[in-house]
Motif scaffolding. Structure first.
Motif, PDB file in Angstrom:
ATOM      1  N   LEU A 205      -9.006   4.298  -0.002  1.00 12.59           N
ATOM      2  CA  LEU A 205      -8.347   3.026   0.288  1.00 12.59           C
ATOM      3  C   LEU A 205      -9.205   1.865  -0.202  1.00 12.59           C
ATOM      4  CD1 LEU A 205      -6.109   1.344   1.568  1.00 12.59           C
ATOM      5  CD2 LEU A 205      -7.296   1.551   3.758  1.00 12.59           C
TER       6      LEU A 205
ATOM      7  N   LEU B 284      -8.295  -1.009  -3.005  1.00 10.34           N
ATOM      8  CA  LEU B 284      -8.501  -2.448  -2.829  1.00 10.34           C
ATOM      9  C   LEU B 284      -9.364  -3.018  -3.958  1.00 10.34           C
ATOM     10  CD1 LEU B 284      -9.157  -2.626   1.020  1.00 10.34           C
ATOM     11  CD2 LEU B 284      -7.121  -3.390  -0.200  1.00 10.34           C
TER      12      LEU B 284
ATOM     13  N   MET C  17      -2.884   4.158   6.562  1.00  8.91           N
ATOM     14  CA  MET C  17      -3.255   3.150   5.570  1.00  8.91           C
ATOM     15  C   MET C  17      -2.930   1.728   6.027  1.00  8.91           C
ATOM     16  SD  MET C  17      -4.850   4.636   3.126  1.00  8.91           S
ATOM     17  CE  MET C  17      -4.927   5.793   1.750  1.00  8.91           C
TER      18      MET C  17
ATOM     19  N   LEU D 249      -0.951  -6.607  -0.025  1.00  4.83           N
ATOM     20  CA  LEU D 249      -0.857  -5.153  -0.048  1.00  4.83           C
ATOM     21  C   LEU D 249      -0.260  -4.613   1.241  1.00  4.83           C
ATOM     22  CD1 LEU D 249      -4.245  -4.288  -1.755  1.00  4.83           C
ATOM     23  CD2 LEU D 249      -1.990  -3.692  -2.624  1.00  4.83           C
TER      24      LEU D 249
ATOM     25  N   MET E  18      -5.739  -1.163   6.777  1.00 10.39           N
ATOM     26  CA  MET E  18      -5.699  -2.443   6.062  1.00 10.39           C
ATOM     27  C   MET E  18      -5.538  -3.608   7.023  1.00 10.39           C
ATOM     28  SD  MET E  18      -3.717  -1.808   2.506  1.00 10.39           S
ATOM     29  CE  MET E  18      -4.267  -3.418   2.027  1.00 10.39           C
TER      30      MET E  18
ATOM     31  N   GLN F  44      -7.259  -3.258  -7.075  1.00 13.06           N
ATOM     32  CA  GLN F  44      -6.334  -4.380  -6.997  1.00 13.06           C
ATOM     33  C   GLN F  44      -7.066  -5.717  -7.133  1.00 13.06           C
ATOM     34  OE1 GLN F  44      -2.797  -4.472  -6.536  1.00 13.06           O
ATOM     35  NE2 GLN F  44      -3.051  -2.356  -7.233  1.00 13.06           N
TER      36      GLN F  44
ATOM     37  N   ILE G 153       0.822  -1.207   0.000  1.00 13.15           N
ATOM     38  CA  ILE G 153       0.000   0.000   0.000  1.00 13.15           C
ATOM     39  C   ILE G 153       0.856   1.257   0.000  1.00 13.15           C
ATOM     40  CG2 ILE G 153      -0.220   0.001   2.538  1.00 13.15           C
ATOM     41  CD1 ILE G 153      -2.851   1.158  -0.072  1.00 13.15           C
TER      42      ILE G 153
END
Length: 225
Positions: A132, A136, A39, A158, A43, A139, A4
């Motif tokens: 964020l 995700l 971040m 990540l 996550m 990705q 990330i």
């Protein structure tokens, strides 16, 4: 797989940092510092929530529908006239769901280490959370993650980025120790060790084993490429 913080250091990430900085009226370097701390924590919290089948399925559905990554397709429009209230309310809901009772702990800790007041931290995170989720979702599409069973691996990749597989469990364990805080203030010292490589509390809770790993992950954020 890029982590990330590699994404934050990309052109897209720099655009996000600049946009969030302008939105909340904070210095761009301080905003970058806040995001680099927040971040991985967000996550890590999502990864913990996704450890149950129900949590993984809920996140997978959110990434397939509302948070499919399209928010990143036109950041100029998102930030151009000011981020609309719907996006901020969405971010507020994401933070409440992901952090739960640890939200104040996390915001206070990041405030202490970044020098940004807690009110601004809260505003930054409200804008950052939907972005964020968009990262995700993007990705997930790029890696062709089709089912909820792959969500944990997506988040782990990540979160860990280029770090060794052996470090990833330590990082997640350390993040969980922060999220499980009991508001006694000790989390602030642990945050310091986690992000800045210090060992302020060498013997407390044996949590410093994960500090250098994630601290190293964060270290490259400002080291231009």
């Amino acid at each position: 797989m890029s982590g990330i913080l590699d994404l934050l250091n990309s052109d897209l990430g720099k655009q996000i940092i600049g946009g969030v900085s302008n939105e909340v009226g904070e210095d761009q370097n301080k905003t970058a510092s806040v995001l680099s701390m927040a971040m991985p924590l967000l996550m890590g919290a999502m990864k913990r929530n996704a450890s149950s089948p129900e949590g993984a399925e809920g996140l997978n559905k959110a990434l397939e529908k509302k948070h499919d990554g399209s928010i990143l397709d036109n950041l100029g429009s998102l930030f151009g006239g000011g981020v609309n209230q719907e996006v901020k309310d969405d971010g507020d809901g994401i933070l409440g769901h992901v952090l739960g009772n640890s939200r104040q702990n996390v915001e206070t800790a990041i405030s202490k280490k970044s020098g940004v007041d807690t009110s601004s931290i809260g505003n930054i995170l409200k804008v950052a959370a939907p972005l964020l989720m968009g990262m995700l979702g993007k990705q997930k599409r790029q890696q062709n993650v089709q089912s909820s069973s792959g969500i944990g691996d997506l988040l782990g990749g990540l979160l860990g980025g280029g770090n060794s597989a052996a470090q990833a469990p330590q990082q997640q364990s350390f993040i969980e120790s922060i999220l499980d805080g009991d508001n006694d203030g000790s989390v602030l010292d642990d945050i310091a060790g986690m992000f800045f490589g210090g060992n302020d509390k060498k013997d407390d809770n044996n949590n410093n084993s994960g500090g250098s790993g994630l601290g190293g992950l964060l270290g490259g954020l400002f080291g231009g490429k």
